[in-house]
Structure formats: C-alpha cells, structure tokens
Scaffold this active site. Structure first.
Site, PDB file in Angstrom:
ATOM      1  N   CYS A 120      39.027  -8.566  25.193  1.00 31.20           N
ATOM      2  CA  CYS A 120      40.027  -9.531  25.666  1.00 31.20           C
ATOM      3  C   CYS A 120      41.186  -8.718  26.218  1.00 31.20           C
ATOM      4  CB  CYS A 120      40.490 -10.447  24.537  1.00 31.20           C
ATOM      5  SG  CYS A 120      41.835 -11.551  25.024  1.00 31.20           S
ATOM      6  N   HIS A 154      31.338 -11.247  33.323  1.00 30.70           N
ATOM      7  CA  HIS A 154      32.086 -12.052  34.291  1.00 30.70           C
ATOM      8  C   HIS A 154      31.247 -12.289  35.531  1.00 30.70           C
ATOM      9  CE1 HIS A 154      36.156 -11.878  32.451  1.00 30.70           C
ATOM     10  NE2 HIS A 154      35.682 -10.759  31.933  1.00 30.70           N
ATOM     11  N   GLU A 213      37.068 -19.621  30.977  1.00 32.00           N
ATOM     12  CA  GLU A 213      36.774 -18.563  30.018  1.00 32.00           C
ATOM     13  C   GLU A 213      35.682 -18.987  29.051  1.00 32.00           C
ATOM     14  OE1 GLU A 213      39.309 -15.377  27.329  1.00 32.00           O
ATOM     15  OE2 GLU A 213      40.340 -16.963  28.420  1.00 32.00           O
ATOM     16  N   CYS A 248      43.511 -14.577  32.251  1.00 34.84           N
ATOM     17  CA  CYS A 248      42.403 -13.839  31.647  1.00 34.84           C
ATOM     18  C   CYS A 248      42.486 -12.405  32.150  1.00 34.84           C
ATOM     19  CB  CYS A 248      41.062 -14.475  32.021  1.00 34.84           C
ATOM     20  SG  CYS A 248      39.626 -13.592  31.360  1.00 34.84           S
ATOM     21  N   GLY A 264      39.210 -10.978  33.211  1.00 33.31           N
ATOM     22  CA  GLY A 264      38.833 -11.706  34.421  1.00 33.31           C
ATOM     23  C   GLY A 264      39.549 -11.169  35.646  1.00 33.31           C
TER      24      GLY A 264
END
Length: 275
Positions: free
Chosen positions: A75, A162, A211, A220, A223
């Site tokens: 994260c 992703h 997400e 994110c 991301g």
C-alpha cells in the site's frame, strides 16, 4: 484491553494504524471489517500494523489489510504514513521498512512530505499475476465491453496487481460499473486494482482507482506508480509525472535504475483506542 491507534491519511486515502510493540495484533477478517466500516466503526480504507522488525537493517515490518478484511502485500499511501511515524519516533530522515512485497525505503521530502522507494515494478505476466500469458504492456483481452475502454490496458505489479485503462475523458469513464467487474475478472487470480488514467500532458496524469477490496478511493499510491509505469511503457508520458488523484497530487519518478519513487503527503487525523 484497549489498543491505541492513529487515524492517518495520504491524500484522503485513510488508515487506522496500530503499533504492536506491546502486544501482537492478529485480527480476523471480521474484526478488520468492523474497524473499517464507516457507519458504526472507525472507518478507513485500510488497517495497518507496524510490527517490530523481522530482519536486520529494517526499522519495522509493516502489514496491510483492505477494508474487506483481506491482508495485502503493499500500500503506497499507507507506507508513507508508516514511514512518517517511524521517522518521527527515530528522529531520522530515512527509515527502512519491510513488507510482504519486499524492503522499502521512506525518506523525508519536506514538511509532511515523504518519498518512498517502491522498488522495481513487476512487468512479467506471471509477476502480476495473470491467469495466462499476456503482453502486459497492452493486454490482448477485452475486460469490459465499453467504447472508451476498448483500447488495450496495461498491467503492472507494484507488490500488488494493477491494470490501467487509458481513457480520453476521466469523467466519462464507467468506473463504478467497470471497476468491480474487472477487479474480479478471471484473468486476475488474486483480483486486481483497476486504474483509469487520462493523459493530460507528458508530465501529468489524471487518475482514478477502483481499489481491490476497498472500491473507489480518493487516492492510491501504488496505483499512481502503476499508471506512470504503464503510460511510460506505451510512450504516452515521460518517466517522471505528477499524478492527479481525487485527494490530491503525487509525484512519481521511474528512475533509470528501474526503481519507482513516490512522493506525497502524510497526515495525522486523530488518535484513539481500539476495544
């Protein structure tokens, strides 16, 4: 026994952060969901545990859970928040953090700004992972039938999976319809974070992310890293860009040595205690 926590956020992507020096933290998925729920719980996108280091050279081992109760490996915004806490405690400008996705380095980059070396992106189909061999620069599979999503998306692993769609107008992208369907598409055995990116300039990307396990989020970090890497691989941007998310901006640099550096804010909202 109660347990203290900090509520933090990185660009509105919010976290309940627990340190485990005094007692182990082994929550069940049900307990994570109870903490994360916004109506009756504390409310957050992810829960983070800062554990004592498990290997030499690191200041901590950090774990992450999505709001649906699933533990995940990485994260980006949460790593910045954990890094800020650890640097405050150590009185240092740099800390080393171990995660399930590998070793990361967080460093001060200004007032309440933290840079994290996210390491090298995974670009092989088996690194994402995908269920079958694909060209991750431009997938040859239609994941969602919609005119603005028919161009092939790219795939990148930043310690978590992703997929990034490049769209002409972010406001017209069918994020709430496509996000949950693509997240659980059979091509992604571990499910996937779904990014929708509009290229504004060679050094500027507008991004929204559905997400994995949390839904549409204000920001994110991984991301943003994935969007820059996917765009640069296609020649749509340079290797440095500002990524504009709903919660604010992140600066992403895909360096010549292959490492991705993410820089952005970390903020403390309030302190409390978990029952």
């Amino acid at each position: 026994m109660t347990r203290p926590f900090l509520k933090m956020n990185g660009l509105g992507n919010d976290f309940v952060v627990v340190e485990t020096k005094s007692a182990p933290f082994a929550p069940t998925p049900e307990e994570i969901r109870a903490i994360a729920v916004r109506d009756g719980g504390i409310g957050c996108d992810q829960v983070i545990a800062i554990d004592p280091p498990s290997a030499d050279g690191a200041q901590a081992f950090v774990r992450f859970w999505n709001a649906d109760g699933e533990e995940v490996s990485a994260c980006g915004n949460g790593t910045r928040c954990a890094g800020w806490i650890l640097m405050q405690q150590a009185g240092s400008d740099e800390v080393v953090i171990d995660t399930k996705a590998g070793r990361l380095i967080a460093a001060r980059a200004g007032e309440r700004l933290v840079s994290v070396d996210m390491g090298e992106p995974g670009l092989g189909w088996e690194q994402i992972p995908l269920a079958s061999e694909q060209d991750t620069e431009a997938l040859g599979v239609v994941l969602f039938e919609h005119a603005v999503l028919m161009a092939p998306p790219g795939c990148v692993s930043m310690g978590n999976p992703h997929v990034v769609f490049f769209v002409p107008d972010i406001d017209a992208a069918p994020i709430r319809a496509a996000g949950p369907m693509v997240e659980r598409h059979p091509l992604f055995p571990e499910h996937v974070n779904v990014g929708f990116a509009e290229i504004l300039d060679r050094d500027r990307i507008r991004l929204r992310v559905w997400e994995r396990g949390a839904g549409l989020t204000r920001a994110c970090g991984t991301g943003a890293c994935a969007a820059l890497v996917a765009a640069a691989r296609r020649g749509l941007t340079d290797r440095e860009a500002t990524v504009v998310l709903d919660g604010g901006e992140l600066f992403i640099d895909w360096r010549d040595d292959g490492h991705v550096i993410m820089t952005g804010p970390a903020a403390v909202d309030f302190a409390g205690e978990l029952p």
